[in-house]
Design a protein around this motif. Structure first.
Motif, short mmCIF file in Angstrom:
data_model
loop_
_atom_site.label_atom_id
_atom_site.label_comp_id
_atom_site.label_asym_id
_atom_site.label_seq_id
_atom_site.Cartn_x
_atom_site.Cartn_y
_atom_site.Cartn_z
N THR A 43 35.97 50.57 40.75
CA THR A 43 36.82 50.72 39.57
C THR A 43 38.24 51.07 39.97
O THR A 43 39.21 50.57 39.38
CB THR A 43 36.26 51.80 38.62
OG1 THR A 43 34.88 51.50 38.34
CG2 THR A 43 37.02 51.83 37.31
N THR A 46 39.83 47.92 41.12
CA THR A 46 40.18 47.09 39.96
C THR A 46 41.39 47.63 39.22
O THR A 46 42.17 46.87 38.65
CB THR A 46 38.97 46.99 39.01
OG1 THR A 46 37.85 46.46 39.73
CG2 THR A 46 39.27 46.12 37.81
N ARG A 167 46.15 50.84 30.75
CA ARG A 167 46.10 49.51 30.14
C ARG A 167 46.69 49.50 28.72
O ARG A 167 47.07 48.45 28.23
CB ARG A 167 44.67 48.99 30.13
CG ARG A 167 44.16 48.73 31.55
CD ARG A 167 43.00 47.80 31.61
NE ARG A 167 42.69 47.46 33.00
CZ ARG A 167 41.96 46.42 33.36
NH1 ARG A 167 41.48 45.62 32.44
NH2 ARG A 167 41.71 46.17 34.63
N HIS A 245 38.78 41.44 35.26
CA HIS A 245 39.67 41.38 34.11
C HIS A 245 39.30 42.42 33.05
O HIS A 245 40.02 42.59 32.08
CB HIS A 245 39.67 39.98 33.50
CG HIS A 245 38.37 39.57 32.89
ND1 HIS A 245 37.22 39.36 33.64
CD2 HIS A 245 38.01 39.36 31.59
CE1 HIS A 245 36.24 39.02 32.84
NE2 HIS A 245 36.68 39.01 31.58
N ARG A 246 38.18 43.10 33.25
CA ARG A 246 37.77 44.21 32.39
C ARG A 246 37.58 45.44 33.27
O ARG A 246 37.01 45.35 34.36
CB ARG A 246 36.46 43.91 31.66
CG ARG A 246 36.49 42.67 30.80
CD ARG A 246 37.40 42.83 29.59
NE ARG A 246 37.31 41.67 28.71
CZ ARG A 246 38.14 41.46 27.70
NH1 ARG A 246 39.08 42.34 27.43
NH2 ARG A 246 38.01 40.39 26.95
N TYR A 248 35.55 47.87 32.94
CA TYR A 248 34.14 48.18 33.14
C TYR A 248 33.42 47.08 33.92
O TYR A 248 32.24 47.21 34.26
CB TYR A 248 33.43 48.39 31.79
CG TYR A 248 33.54 47.21 30.85
CD1 TYR A 248 32.69 46.12 30.96
CD2 TYR A 248 34.50 47.19 29.84
CE1 TYR A 248 32.78 45.04 30.10
CE2 TYR A 248 34.60 46.11 28.97
CZ TYR A 248 33.74 45.05 29.10
OH TYR A 248 33.85 43.97 28.25
N GLY A 249 34.11 46.00 34.22
CA GLY A 249 33.50 44.87 34.91
C GLY A 249 32.79 45.24 36.21
O GLY A 249 31.65 44.81 36.44
N VAL A 292 30.90 39.49 33.80
CA VAL A 292 31.50 39.73 32.49
C VAL A 292 32.20 38.48 31.98
O VAL A 292 32.06 38.10 30.81
CB VAL A 292 32.46 40.92 32.54
CG1 VAL A 292 33.21 41.07 31.21
CG2 VAL A 292 31.71 42.21 32.85
N GLU A 296 31.18 36.32 28.65
CA GLU A 296 32.18 36.10 27.60
C GLU A 296 32.37 34.61 27.33
O GLU A 296 32.54 34.19 26.18
CB GLU A 296 33.51 36.75 27.98
CG GLU A 296 33.47 38.28 27.95
CD GLU A 296 34.79 38.89 28.37
OE1 GLU A 296 35.62 38.15 28.94
OE2 GLU A 296 34.98 40.10 28.16
#
Length: 305
Positions: A43, A46, A167, A245-246, A248-249, A292, A296
């Protein structure tokens, strides 16, 4: 999901996770520590590389700084002070490296960050051999596995909170513009250097603290353990598998890959690095947007029908 419900669900999940050491056996707690460790690292990776699209292999450099700082100071001062000093050292290195290298991009940045961990490992090795006349250190502190788990859980909560706040801020918007086109970002008045260095340092701070918290898990630590380059590649693969891109990904990459790597390391220790490389190639070619992103895309197609 509305923010208030998302916050309530996250709070309940954290509360449940916090109780795990109360009933888990030794192996389960060890596996939970590994999962939480890579959750924080992936995380944090990311946090910087997701919006900027800079691929960093410096994870283990900062992780190792934290771990080795804790090992050096383990018997000299209280644990909170060790964490603060490790954090200060990691931030100092991150700021120096960021200001020196974040003008690079593409493969040049990847190569430099990969070499950074090896450079620091060699410096630490030289110092230990030539100055302290030893190589490696034993770690004896009053930190048990449950304490390590709870500290990592706290770091995970903090890194997610930091990511959400960033973010939603102007800095987050600036970083997304940088990721789309850095030249355009400079032309519209964004100070790309400050934005990138600030987030790089924040990401490195979490990695450094993670290394310091994990250090007591090992009774003995040396530069080869602290600065093992495989860690950087594992974190990269986990983040890419989950989807960067998320925020939490990475969670969707950490859980399956930690379990897979545990299996491979136990049964194929001599071929582990090759199998990690094959996993990376499979992810890049099969699901470039991560789990993810794949889900999506399926949901969008279903909605279109």
């Amino acid at each position: 999901m509305k923010p208030v419900f998302a916050l309530a669900a996250a709070t309940i999940a954290v509360a449940i996770l916090a109780t795990l050491p109360l009933y888990a056996n030794g192996y389960q707690l060890s596996l939970a520590i590994t999962l939480m460790n890579y959750t924080v690292l992936a995380t944090a990776w990311t946090l910087f590389s997701g919006p900027t699209r800079y691929v960093s292999l410096a994870t283990v450099a900062f992780f190792g700084i934290g771990a080795y700082t804790a090992a050096v100071l383990a018997e000299r001062m209280a644990w909170p002070w060790i964490l603060l000093i490790a954090l200060a050292v990691g931030l100092a290195v991150a700021l120096i490296v960021g200001l020196s290298t974040l003008r690079l991009s593409g493969v040049y940045f990847v190569i430099f960050t990969f070499g950074l961990a090896e450079l620091i490992r060699q410096i630490v090795t030289w110092y230990e051999v030539n100055v302290t006349r030893t190589l490696g250190r034993y770690i004896f502190v009053g930190i048990d596995p449950a304490d390590i788990y709870w500290q990592l859980l706290a770091l995970a909560v903090l890194v997610f909170a930091a990511g959400i706040l960033i973010r939603r801020s102007r800095l987050g918007l600036a970083l997304r513009v940088i990721g789309d086109d850095e030249t355009v970002a400079r032309h519209i008045g964004i100070n790309t250097t400050i934005a990138k260095v600030a987030l790089f340092a924040l990401s490195a701070a979490f990695m450094t603290l993670c290394g310091a918290v994990m250090a007591p898990r090992w009774t003995y630590i040396d530069p080869a353990i602290a600065f093992n380059p495989v860690v950087s590649f594992q974190v990269l693969i986990m983040a890419l598998l989950g989807g960067v891109h998320r925020l939490y990904g990475p969670l969707f990459g950490v859980v399956p890959l930690v379990l897979l790597f545990e299996f491979l390391l136990a049964r194929f220790p001599n071929h582990f690095s090759i199998l990690v490389g094959l996993a990376f190639m499979l992810i890049v070619y099969a699901i470039p947007q991560g789990i993810v992103g794949f889900v999506e895309r399926l949901l969008r197609r279903g909605g279109a029908k």
